[in-house]
Enzyme design. Structure first.
Site, PDB file in Angstrom:
ATOM      1  CE  LYS A  50      -5.667   2.292   1.657  1.00 32.65           C
ATOM      2  NZ  LYS A  50      -4.395   2.878   1.216  1.00 32.65           N
ATOM      3  CD  GLN A  94      -1.738   4.534   3.127  1.00 28.83           C
ATOM      4  OE1 GLN A  94      -2.078   3.456   2.637  1.00 28.83           O
ATOM      5  NE2 GLN A  94      -2.422   5.635   2.926  1.00 28.83           N
ATOM      6  CG  ASP A 117      -1.416   1.660  -3.821  1.00 29.97           C
ATOM      7  OD1 ASP A 117      -2.623   1.914  -3.642  1.00 29.97           O
ATOM      8  OD2 ASP A 117      -0.566   1.689  -2.909  1.00 29.97           O
TER       9      ASP A 117
HETATM   10  N1  GUN Z   1      -1.838   7.732   0.445  1.00 29.91           N
HETATM   11  C1  GUN Z   1      -2.984   8.376   0.115  1.00 29.91           C
HETATM   12  N2  GUN Z   1      -3.701   7.641  -0.769  1.00 29.91           N
HETATM   13  C2  GUN Z   1      -2.982   6.529  -1.009  1.00 29.91           C
HETATM   14  C3  GUN Z   1      -3.210   5.383  -1.816  1.00 29.91           C
HETATM   15  O1  GUN Z   1      -4.212   5.254  -2.534  1.00 29.91           O
HETATM   16  N3  GUN Z   1      -2.229   4.430  -1.770  1.00 29.91           N
HETATM   17  C4  GUN Z   1      -1.111   4.569  -1.020  1.00 29.91           C
HETATM   18  N4  GUN Z   1      -0.204   3.597  -1.070  1.00 29.91           N
HETATM   19  N5  GUN Z   1      -0.879   5.620  -0.258  1.00 29.91           N
HETATM   20  C5  GUN Z   1      -1.807   6.590  -0.251  1.00 29.91           C
END
Ligand code: GUN
Length: 282
Positions: A50, A94, A117
């Site tokens: 990311k 995350q 998100d």
């Molecule tokens: N953990 C696994 N997928 C995601 C996601 O799309 N966003 C976040 N914040 N954590 C995750």
């Protein structure tokens, strides 16, 4: 005839180019913050990707690496600082978080207009209400990959395997908005095959390596595999790719399918978050 492979990287590149163009034209640089707690190896890999893509498209980027023993109050204070920071328009924490931390409380503490998100109740509620604001990136990725086939969605039977709040449920809602007839299957579903066999569009997000076999898929179906499972033989999806590609019409690979598209959608959400924060749009 074997399935056409949906190239997630290629579809994502198109979006990333547009995002880059929009950032160049923007008076203010959109900013994204990512909070990573602890050293979960899978989370570190996701966050590194990311960060790499965020920097490549030209976002202002800030990363917070917190100790795995950080207290809930400590984490909430950092989110509060990010909420107040005018250079940051989108934030992601995350997941998963360590046991001492209440995940729901943490997600709820993010300002809805900075929730890149799309996991806060305001954003998920807007999706239920067909009034989409910030939509979870993986669900957006699945829909865009389905659309990239050029096939019609309205009136089709769509089956989503998995009912998580961050993937299964929002994907089902997006497909419903596109007028598909949607079935959601989960770990307690009886005779899964009876449902999947009926799917013109099959989205699998249940975290079980190679669960979906060739005999569970309708010939010609669009198959979107959200799974990323580490096995002794490397990364595999929730779909048995080699078998299923013999019957499906379209299929996403793992890796190189949903993953790259999810990152593109997350970055796009950051641009949307900036506009929402400025009151340019809902
Ligand atoms: N953990 C696994 N997928 C995601 C996601 O799309 N966003 C976040 N914040 N954590 C995750």
């Amino acid at each position: 005839m074997p399935a056409k492979i949906i190239d997630g990287k290629k579809v994502a590149e198109k979006f990333l180019k547009d995002i880059n163009k929009n950032i160049k034209q923007s008076k203010e640089k959109p900013g994204l913050a990512i909070v990573l707690v602890g050293k979960n190896p899978a989370s570190e890999i996701y966050v590194n990707f990311k960060e790499k893509k965020a920097r490549e498209v030209g976002l202002y980027f800030k990363r917070f690496n917190l100790d795995k023993n950080v207290s809930q109050d400590g984490l909430l204070r950092i989110i509060d600082d990010i909420n107040q920071n005018r250079k940051i328009h989108g934030v992601i924490v995350q997941l998963p978080l360590p046991d001492q931390i209440d995940e729901t409380l943490v997600v709820d503490s993010i300002l809805p207009h900075k929730d890149a998100d799309g996991f806060t109740p305001v954003n998920l509620g807007s999706l239920v209400n067909d009034d989409n604001r910030l939509v979870p990136a993986t669900a957006r990725a699945c829909l865009e990959l389905i659309k990239s086939t050029g096939q019609k969605i309205a009136g089709k039977n769509a089956v989503v395997v998995g009912r998580s709040t961050i993937v299964g449920k929002p994907t089902a809602l997006l497909l419903l908005q596109e007028n598909a007839t949607v079935t959601v299957c989960h770990s307690k579903t009886k005779n899964l095959k009876e449902h999947t066999k009926n799917a013109d569009i099959l989205v699998v997000a249940c975290g079980k390596a190679k669960l979906i076999k060739k005999d569970m898929v309708k010939p010609g179906a669009i198959v979107i595999d959200v799974g990323i499972n580490r096995t002794p033989n490397g990364l595999v999806g929730d779909v048995d790719f080699d078998g299923v590609k013999e019957v499906a019409g379209y299929i996403t690979p793992v890796p190189g399918g949903v993953g790259p598209m999810t990152i593109a959608m997350l970055l796009d959400n950051t641009l949307n978050a900036m506009e929402i924060g400025k009151g340019v749009r809902f």
